[in-house]
Structure formats: C-alpha cells, structure tokens
Design an enzyme around this catalytic site. Structure first.
Site, PDB file in Angstrom:
ATOM      1  N   HIS A  11       0.845  -1.190   0.000  1.00 51.81           N
ATOM      2  CA  HIS A  11       0.000   0.000   0.000  1.00 51.81           C
ATOM      3  C   HIS A  11       0.883   1.244   0.000  1.00 51.81           C
ATOM      4  CE1 HIS A  11      -3.652  -2.358   1.683  1.00 51.81           C
ATOM      5  NE2 HIS A  11      -3.705  -2.260   0.373  1.00 51.81           N
ATOM      6  N   LYS A  44       5.190   1.537   0.797  1.00 53.82           N
ATOM      7  CA  LYS A  44       6.083   1.356  -0.346  1.00 53.82           C
ATOM      8  C   LYS A  44       7.554   1.575   0.024  1.00 53.82           C
ATOM      9  CE  LYS A  44       2.645   2.203  -3.927  1.00 53.82           C
ATOM     10  NZ  LYS A  44       2.157   0.851  -3.905  1.00 53.82           N
ATOM     11  N   THR A  53       2.905   0.360  -9.257  1.00 60.89           N
ATOM     12  CA  THR A  53       3.866   1.298  -8.686  1.00 60.89           C
ATOM     13  C   THR A  53       4.868   0.589  -7.792  1.00 60.89           C
ATOM     14  OG1 THR A  53       2.167   3.002  -8.745  1.00 60.89           O
ATOM     15  CG2 THR A  53       4.091   3.452  -7.382  1.00 60.89           C
ATOM     16  N   SER A  61      -1.931  -1.555 -11.133  1.00 59.50           N
ATOM     17  CA  SER A  61      -1.928  -1.143  -9.730  1.00 59.50           C
ATOM     18  C   SER A  61      -3.080  -1.860  -9.015  1.00 59.50           C
ATOM     19  CB  SER A  61      -2.058   0.374  -9.599  1.00 59.50           C
ATOM     20  OG  SER A  61      -3.359   0.784  -9.951  1.00 59.50           O
ATOM     21  N   GLY A  62      -2.972  -1.962  -7.694  1.00 57.38           N
ATOM     22  CA  GLY A  62      -3.990  -2.668  -6.913  1.00 57.38           C
ATOM     23  C   GLY A  62      -5.408  -2.190  -7.172  1.00 57.38           C
ATOM     24  N   ASP A 118      -4.372  -6.580  -7.749  1.00 57.23           N
ATOM     25  CA  ASP A 118      -4.579  -7.607  -6.717  1.00 57.23           C
ATOM     26  C   ASP A 118      -5.331  -8.801  -7.306  1.00 57.23           C
ATOM     27  OD1 ASP A 118      -3.430  -5.851  -4.855  1.00 57.23           O
ATOM     28  OD2 ASP A 118      -5.375  -5.048  -4.262  1.00 57.23           O
ATOM     29  N   ASP A 133      -1.460  -1.526   4.764  1.00 55.75           N
ATOM     30  CA  ASP A 133      -1.622  -0.414   5.689  1.00 55.75           C
ATOM     31  C   ASP A 133      -2.950  -0.604   6.405  1.00 55.75           C
ATOM     32  OD1 ASP A 133      -1.881   1.931   7.067  1.00 55.75           O
ATOM     33  OD2 ASP A 133      -1.958   3.219   5.299  1.00 55.75           O
ATOM     34  N   HIS A 138     -10.362  -0.455  -2.653  1.00 58.20           N
ATOM     35  CA  HIS A 138     -10.446  -1.802  -3.240  1.00 58.20           C
ATOM     36  C   HIS A 138     -10.327  -2.895  -2.170  1.00 58.20           C
ATOM     37  CE1 HIS A 138      -6.186  -0.857  -3.038  1.00 58.20           C
ATOM     38  NE2 HIS A 138      -5.874  -2.112  -3.291  1.00 58.20           N
ATOM     39  N   ASP A 188     -11.141  -6.502  -3.026  1.00 58.32           N
ATOM     40  CA  ASP A 188     -10.112  -7.205  -3.795  1.00 58.32           C
ATOM     41  C   ASP A 188      -9.001  -7.714  -2.881  1.00 58.32           C
ATOM     42  OD1 ASP A 188     -11.543  -6.446  -6.038  1.00 58.32           O
ATOM     43  OD2 ASP A 188     -10.238  -4.739  -6.481  1.00 58.32           O
ATOM     44  N   ARG A 204      -8.026 -14.349   1.064  1.00 57.62           N
ATOM     45  CA  ARG A 204      -8.803 -15.592   1.128  1.00 57.62           C
ATOM     46  C   ARG A 204      -8.224 -16.636   0.175  1.00 57.62           C
ATOM     47  NH1 ARG A 204     -12.530 -17.869  -1.768  1.00 57.62           N
ATOM     48  NH2 ARG A 204     -12.884 -16.072  -3.108  1.00 57.62           N
TER      49      ARG A 204
END
Length: 140
Positions: A8, A12, A36, A54-55, A60, A80, A87, A90, A96
């Site tokens: 996150h 980073k 990123t 990106s997430g 993700d 974080d 998101h 996600d 999971r």
C-alpha cells in the site's frame, strides 16, 4: 519460485528497503508486483519484476488469478491497516485465495523476513510438490 510483492502507498518505502535488504535472495526467483510497487522495486534494486496493474485497477485480482492457477508460491503484501482502501474487497479476496490455496503470505516486515529467510534455507520446497516438480528430490 514465483513471488508477488504488493505494498500500500504508506508501505512502499518499507517494501523498497525489504527488497534492497534481501536482494540476494529475491534475485534467485521470479518477481511479480502491482504497478507502482513493482516500478519502485525495479528502480531501487535493478531486479527484473513483472508488473501487473496497480492494486485499485485490478492488480490484486491479477495476482489472485495466478494464485488460483497455482502459479504463485509466496506473497509479501505490506498492508496499511490504518488507512481505508477503496479496493478492500479485492484485498480480502486475495487474502482468502492465499488461504484456500495454501500460499505463504506475509503482511508485515517481520513475517516477510521470516518467509524470505525460510525460502533461502529451502523450507518452501513443498511448493514444488504442489506443482508436481522434482518430487523425487524433495526431502523434509
């Protein structure tokens, strides 16, 4: 082994430091990362990294698809926990899937360090069994 690296925004810098500290281990493996984060690892270490989106834009989920396809062996996801993420569903899905498919997952530096040192010591050879590789060479 295939290793996913995700961080996150507020994590980073920590991911960069982790990648630099364990560059000698990471360079022996195939690295994947969200957008990123992957670029920052490339810039900091010079290591090749396959970058997904990106997430928030689906990165993700792309890593989750690799998990469900038995193409990912280890995930380091520096989350974080104090900042809301748009998101979040996600993120929860990726966590999971890691549990469902028994993929080692670190969500903080302490666990990441243990997993990377264990990887280097050969403690994750059981992942090769899951992919059907070198069954006769594995000794536990």
């Amino acid at each position: 082994m295939n290793i996913a690296l995700i961080a996150h925004d507020k994590k980073k810098d920590e991911m960069e430091r982790l990648a630099l500290a364990y560059r000698n281990i990471l360079e022996k493996h195939t690295l994947f990362a969200t957008g990123t984060t992957g670029q920052r690892i490339i810039d900091a270490t010079g290591l090749p990294v396959h970058r997904f989106k990106s997430g928030p834009l689906g990165g993700d989920q792309q890593i989750g698809a690799y998990v469900s396809g038995n193409k990912m062996d280890l995930i380091i996801f520096l989350r974080d926990p104090l900042t809301a993420q748009a998101h979040e569903p996600d993120i929860s899905a990726l966590l999971r899937l890691s549990d469902v498919y028994e993929i080692p997952l670190a969500t903080n530096l302490g666990t990441a360090e243990i997993l990377l040192r264990g990887l280097d010591a050969g403690f994750l050879q059981w992942r090769d069994l899951n992919r059907g590789k070198d069954r006769d060479k594995l000794r536990f």
